[in-house]
Structures are given as C-alpha cells and as structure tokens.
Enzyme design. Structure first.
Site, short mmCIF file in Angstrom:
data_model
loop_
_atom_site.label_atom_id
_atom_site.label_comp_id
_atom_site.label_asym_id
_atom_site.label_seq_id
_atom_site.Cartn_x
_atom_site.Cartn_y
_atom_site.Cartn_z
N ASP A 338 0.82 -1.21 0.00
CA ASP A 338 0.00 0.00 0.00
C ASP A 338 0.85 1.27 0.00
OD1 ASP A 338 1.03 -0.45 2.47
OD2 ASP A 338 -0.85 -0.37 3.57
N GLU A 339 1.90 1.30 -0.80
CA GLU A 339 2.71 2.52 -0.96
C GLU A 339 2.77 2.88 -2.44
OE1 GLU A 339 5.80 3.91 1.58
OE2 GLU A 339 5.95 1.94 2.49
N ASP A 346 14.56 7.10 -2.78
CA ASP A 346 14.76 5.94 -3.65
C ASP A 346 15.11 6.42 -5.06
OD1 ASP A 346 12.85 5.68 -1.49
OD2 ASP A 346 12.61 3.60 -2.05
N GLU A 620 14.06 -4.85 -0.58
CA GLU A 620 14.11 -3.61 0.22
C GLU A 620 15.14 -3.75 1.34
OE1 GLU A 620 10.36 -2.77 2.09
OE2 GLU A 620 10.88 -0.67 2.37
C1 BGC Z 1 9.48 3.35 1.47
C2 BGC Z 1 10.90 3.70 1.19
C3 BGC Z 1 11.02 5.16 1.48
C4 BGC Z 1 10.81 5.28 2.95
C5 BGC Z 1 11.12 6.55 3.60
C6 BGC Z 1 9.27 3.51 2.93
O1 BGC Z 1 8.10 3.11 3.41
O2 BGC Z 1 9.11 2.13 0.98
O3 BGC Z 1 11.53 3.14 0.17
O4 BGC Z 1 12.10 5.81 0.98
O5 BGC Z 1 9.58 4.79 3.34
O6 BGC Z 1 12.08 6.26 4.47
#
Ligand code: BGC
Length: 738
Positions: A338-339, A346, A620
């Site tokens: 859910d992102e 990134d 990740e």
């Molecule tokens: C994302 C990361 C992002 C981060 C912020 C996460 O939930 O998936 O890749 O950069 O939040 O620290």
C-alpha cells in the site's frame, strides 16, 4: 467554438462508468484527432475498439497542479456514416481509495471525470468539433470494481445499461500535453510452475517478480468464477505469503460469461511473482489459461551487460526488473504494497543507474516538474512526489536532495542543459532552506530524517541505521551545494557565493563530526550500534565520496573504512544513503579489490545474498528473508525495491570504467578496473551518437580490452598499468599481459 467540459457520472452506480457519444459523419473526413484527459484514468474506444496506446491514461501527476492530455490520430475510424466514441473511467491515482493513506476523501477528486475534444477536418476544408458535455450518455460496464491497490472485479455476463446523461463538474487544474512516456504492458511472461503448497493452496509461479497484470483466457460455464491474489514470495515451508502487502488486498475476481472470455485488469495493477487461486472452476488448473503482462513506462533500453559471473548477471537482471517494475509513470519505491509512491530518496539513489539502463530523459523531466511544484515556499519538500492526498511525510536529507541530484544526473546522462535551467531555482531554494533551518547555517542537525534508512549497523529490526543524522544531513547539504555550483557553472552563472558556502559547510562538518580528521564516536559493527555514531561505513563513504575530508586524511579514512568492513566480516553495514557510494569511495581511493570483495560477498548484508535466495528483483532489506528463512517483518518488507540496485552505476562507471567527460557522453573516459573473479565484462551502451561497446576479458596470461567508440565520440582510455590512449570512433583492441 464550444469548449469541452469535464463530465462525470450523475451518481456512483457501483461500477466503472462509461461515457458514450454517437457521432454522425455527413462528409468525407480528411483527418480526425482526439484529445483527451481525465481526473482518474480513462480508456478511449471508438466503436468498441480501444484507441488508447498507453495504460492508466492520462498518467500520474500532482493533479492539483497539472494533468496531461493525450492526442490521438483517429482518422481511420471515420471513413463511414457514424461512429461511437466511448470513454471508460476508473479511479486511477486521482480518485484512489488508497494513495499513501486510506481515507474517505479521495486525494484529488471524489469521482472520476473526463474531458475530450474530437476534431473532424473534412475534405472540403471545413472543421467540426465534438466535445464532452451533458449530451453524452452514461452507461454501466462489466468492470464492477477497479482500484490500483485493491484489485479488480469483472463480470463478463453483464450487458451494459444506459444510466442517463453525464453531468458537468468543475475541475481546477492546468491541462498540458503529454510530457512523459506512456505506460505500456508489452512483455508477456508465461507461468513456470503450478504448485500445491503444504497448506493446500493452489499457486501459479510466473518465475519472475514484476509489476503488471495476470491475463486469464478461459472458456467455462456461465457464472463460474475465478479469483486470485498475488504474492512475491513463498515462506520457508513453501506456503503462499502476502502479509507484506499490508492493506493492499489486490483481489482480482472474474465471473465467466460461458463463452470465450479474456480477463485483464484495466485500472488496477499488481506486483507479483505468484498468484494464489482462491476460486477456479475446475479441479485441474490449466496453466495455458494464464499469462502475465509486465507493465512499465515505455522506456528505450540503453544498456546490455553480461559478465563471466552468472550471479552478477542475475543481479543485473534483478536490477533491470526492479527498475521496470517501479518506473510506472513515476519512480516509485515498490509496486506491490500500500505505498507505490514517488519516494524521493529511492529515486535519487537509483537515478544514475536508471539513466544507464534506459533512456529516462523524458520520464525524469516529467517527474521533476512535479517535484518543483511540490516544493514548499520555504524551499523544503516532503518525502513523496507527486504529493499524495493526505499523506504527510518528512522533510529529510537524502530525500529532498532529489531536487539537486536528479536534475544533475539527467544532465550528466543526456547533456541537456534545459533540465538544469528548469530546476536551478528549485535547487537553490532547497539549499537556502537547509541554510535557514536550525541555528547553524553551515550544519543541518535539526529535524526528523530517514537517515541511513535500513542500514544494518543499528540493532536488528530498526529502520534507521547507526550513522549520526546530523553528519548525514550536513554531508548531503554539502553535496547539494556542490551540485548547485556545478549547475551554475554549466549555465554560465557565477557560483562564487556558493563556493564560499560550500567551504564553510566543509569546515563546520570537520569541526562537528571529526577529530584529527577521523569521524567521532565508536566504530559501528553490524547489529551492534545501539546509539548513533559518526564512525560508520556510511559516514566514511560519504566523507570520501563527497570530499568532506582533507586530502592528507584520505588514506587513513580509506584504511579505516577497509578495517571497518573487515570487522563486519567483510560485509557492508550501509543502508539507502551509504550503499550507493561505498564501492565508489573504495575504488576512488585505490581499493577496488575491497569493492569487488563486497560485490562478491554472499553472506547478508550483500547483493549476492538475495540472488542466492532466488530473488528475481532487488529486495528492500538486505535480509528480507534471512538464511534461516525468517521473514524480516510484515510491516515493511518489499521484494521489489530498486534502491540497492544502484550498485550497477559502479559496475558501469568503475568496473567497466565508462564515465562521461562531457555530459551526454560526447566525450568519455574509459578507465576499467578489471577483476579476475568477474572473468569478463561486456557492455553495449546506446549513446545519442551510436552504440558504445566496452569489454574486458581475462585470458590465461593477459587482459584483453575491446572498445567500439561511436563515430564523433572522443574517448580517453586509461588502463590499470598507467597506459593512456586518446581514440575516436572505431574499434580498438588492446592486450595487456598480466
Ligand atoms: C518506502 C521507502 C522510502 C521510505 C522513507 C518507505 O516506506 O518504501 O523506500 O524511501 O519509506 O524512508
């Protein structure tokens, strides 16, 4: 002439609405052009045939600021007396139920709407415009539900019904032409295996983690159902595991018509390697009914790399698939849970690699436009762009620095000064924001930051690594100022003020975070540093790479980094912000041997650990699944996060040794760092001037270098033994005894 209006369905009647207009054609049409945009996503059809050449049109932007409009040449459809124009609408990003945050209020609009103009240019020289307005009919569709994160429900038995006429709605945004690349679904992946898990789940394995769609072609009985959910991994017992998708349910449910059916989501997509069939009409699953289509922005591939090491080749494949899965109109963090958001950190970390693998010039131009719009008045910017609804994220170093790093990297790759000219103001505002925040204009040691995200030097289970946050933030501050200086110089502007600022940041950094040239604090070992320290692998890599040390201290800092790596069992302890630079820091200071040791390390944290665990995309976490099969957590554990794939810019730029001397690769330096463990390295890279091929290969008693330089390109080749060659277009082969 009448202006097109934004039109929506009179009410929400529980399916994706379609808007139709029957058009009578009285005269011979010379040219028919359709322009369309939407709040939400649209699929345009004429006489039932899709004319939309991309998916999720009109693409994803911060709709508060602007939305793209597409133009289609539809002349071929207007050679008869009448035609039906139709738009099917879905919620897309603009009206997503979920966009970073689940809320009743949709991020930009409660209901999808469309705006379109069809221009008919007749052979007799006259013109007619057909525009969206209240005369358009609204119909139901077979798509009962479609949401990016929650999946899709289709019922092939449904015969669409007319539900009245469209209503006009007010949409406040700027409509601009298409500036990015369209999203396409152009690669088919066939199932590799059918598995019945120990729990008795029926699972299809597509063999490749990806973002996309599962296509089902089936002939069953009317009313029978198929439903499935996706997953990226199986757990250690071989059971289906999708807890890491969090709230994103991704449920696809299809009801069969009884005839030949083909199901494919329209306004939803999934990140997956596996699917679990929860409903399927037959006892035996016919794998021939299933295939997967990979979705990504339509980017031209610009790099092919192959080496003599199969594991490194698999790593490269994982990097490329990671990029494809996450470059869906916007550079996102991951395509499954859910992102799926435009996380700045990134994006900046991976930007250089991205621009090696594919032509991302237009893709980043578009995204930078959102970034510039999302920057606040005071120069700050949150962690996600396009800004997503109610989601509020931190203003963080390493994330906000995307404002300086991405335009610079795109300029470096393509040589187009326009991106620097467009972004310079924002780059400077970002630096000014840092200068004005906190008490000290030359340090950034206030605020909440993501830090060296997911580094492993902090105790197991913590998100933020052990490196002192102020050290990281000040280091990135210095780097951002360096990039402002570089951008101003490229644009022919005076940079002296920024040079003074940069010097003062360097001095403040040294005073605050170092003692006798060494970072302060206790050395951080993997999993051991329970309080922040300046003495970490990441800190040393940043100091060496960003030039935050005196020349006389380089050797001892490099030795300290090598020793810290040794104390960590020959492994990295770096996270999102240290990993992209650690190999560069080692190589630039004479320790490519240690850089290769890290590249070939197989014990986590390392790149090859996930390869050995069967990964087909980047993880990740270094240890998303550990060697005992333990899953890091369900809270934040994506198996398709490209950030650590940034290592490819070292393989390309240092191992193969290709770097632009002039932005855009008109003039290049080739300074290879071969290593026997890789056997050979062979790169074919598409520059604007033609294909550059750079290869080296170990033979029994020599290293053979082969280069093909595009005509018009100048290359300076420097080999490890110190020999130099200045060459122009053509083929060059050099053999050096070992
Ligand atoms: C994302 C990361 C992002 C981060 C912020 C996460 O939930 O998936 O890749 O950069 O939040 O620290």
């Amino acid at each position: 002439m009448e202006q097109a209006k934004w039109i929506a369905a009179p009410e929400n009647f529980g399916c994706c609405p379609s808007f139709r207009k029957q058009i009578g054609i009285g005269k011979k049409v010379k040219k028919a052009t359709l322009r369309a945009t939407a709040m939400g996503c649209y699929r345009a059809m004429i006489d039932g045939k899709s004319i939309t050449d991309g998916v999720f049109m009109p693409g994803w932007t911060n709709y508060k600021h602007f939305v793209q409009e597409q133009t289609y040449d539809v002349t071929a459809f207007f050679d008869k007396d009448s035609a039906q124009l139709e738009f099917l609408l879905g919620d897309g990003w603009a009206c997503a139920e979920m966009l970073g945050w689940r809320s009743k209020d949709r991020p930009y609009a409660q209901m999808p709407s469309v705006r379109a103009t069809l221009t008919l240019a007749y052979a007799d020289g006259t013109k007619e415009k057909i525009v969206t307005d209240e005369s358009w009919e609204v119909w139901t569709s077979k798509i009962l539900y479609s949401e990016l994160y929650f999946g899709e429900t289709q019922d092939a038995r449904i015969v669409p019904e007319k539900k009245g006429n469209a209503r006009t709605v007010s949409v406040k945004t700027k409509v601009i032409g298409q500036i990015g690349e369209k999203v396409v679904a152009d690669e088919t992946v066939y199932p590799r295996a059918f598995i019945v898990t120990p729990k008795g789940e029926r699972v299809i394995d597509f063999g490749q983690n990806m973002a996309g769609w599962v296509r089902v072609r089936i002939h069953g009985k009317r009313g029978q159902k198929i439903s499935f959910v996706p997953a990226e991994i199986l757990d250690k017992d071989g059971n289906f595991y999708n807890e890491n998708y969090r709230q994103a349910t991704n449920l696809c449910t299809y009801t069969l018509s009884g005839g030949e059916d083909e199901f494919l989501p329209v306004f939803s997509f999934q990140g997956f390697r596996y699917i679990r069939l929860d409903e399927y009409p037959e006892e035996t699953v016919d794998l021939g009914c299933f295939s997967a289509l990979a979705l990504h922005s339509d980017l031209k591939r610009t790099c092919r790399f192959v080496s003599g090491n199969e594991k490194i080749n698999q790593l490269y494949s994982n990097i490329v698939w990671g990029q494809l899965s996450n470059y869906i109109d916007v550079p996102t963090d991951c395509p499954q849970r859910d992102e799926r958001l435009g996380w700045l950190g990134d994006a900046q970390v991976f930007c250089r690699t991205a621009a090696i693998n594919f032509d991302v010039d237009r893709f980043f131009h578009k995204w930078m436009k959102d970034l510039v719009h999302d920057q606040n008045e005071d120069g700050s910017i949150e962690g996600v762009s396009p800004k997503a609804g109610e989601l509020s994220t931190r203003v963080s170093s390493g994330w906000g620095d995307a404002l300086t790093i991405c335009p610079w990297e795109i300029y470096r790759a393509y040589g187009d000064k326009a991106i620097l000219a467009e972004c310079l103001d924002s780059m400077e505002k970002w630096v000014a924001y840092i200068k004005n925040t906190g008490d000290d204009p030359y340090l950034w040691n206030t605020g909440g930051h993501y830090g060296d995200w997911l580094a492993t030097d902090a105790p197991y289970g913590t998100y933020v690594g052990a490196t002192d946050i102020g050290l990281i933030s000040t280091a990135f501050y210095a780097y951002s100022v360096d990039l402002v200086i570089a951008a101003r110089e490229v644009l022919g502007k005076d940079a002296s003020e920024y040079k003074v600022l940069r010097k003062k940041i360097g001095e403040a950094f040294a005073k605050e975070y170092t003692e006798n040239g060494f970072p302060k604090g206790e050395p951080a070992l993997i999993g051991k540093a329970d309080k922040p320290t300046c003495y970490t692998q990441t800190a040393l890599a940043l100091m060496l790479h960003f030039g935050l040390c005196e020349e006389k201290d380089r050797q001892k800092l490099t030795d300290a980094l090598v020793s810290l790596i040794e104390q960590c069992g020959g492994r990295m302890s770096t996270g999102f912000l240290g990993t992209p630079y650690i190999l560069h820091a080692l190589s630039a200071n004479g320790r490519s041997d240690v850089a290769y040791d890290l590249l070939f390390q197989e014990k986590a944290p390392s790149w090859l650990f996930s390869v050995n665990m069967g990964a087909t995309t980047m993880w990740e976490h270094w240890d998303g699944i550990d060697e005992n099969g333990r899953i890091w957590s369900k809270d934040m554990n994506s198996f398709n996060h490209y950030a650590y794939g940034a290592v490819f810019d070292w393989i390309f730029g240092v191992s193969a040794g290709i770097t632009p001397i002039e932005a855009g690769y008109k003039k290049i330096s080739i300074c290879p760092h071969p290593d026997r463990r890789l056997g050979f390295s062979d790169i074919a890279f598409e520059t604007k001037y033609g294909t550059l091929r750079a290869a080296w290969r170990y033979t029994q008693d020599s290293v053979r270098y082969e280069y093909e330089i595009p005509s018009g390109v100048e290359a300076e080749i420097s080999l490890p033994n110190g020999s130099h060659y200045a060459v122009c277009g053509g083929k060059h082969v050099i053999c050096r005894p070992l």
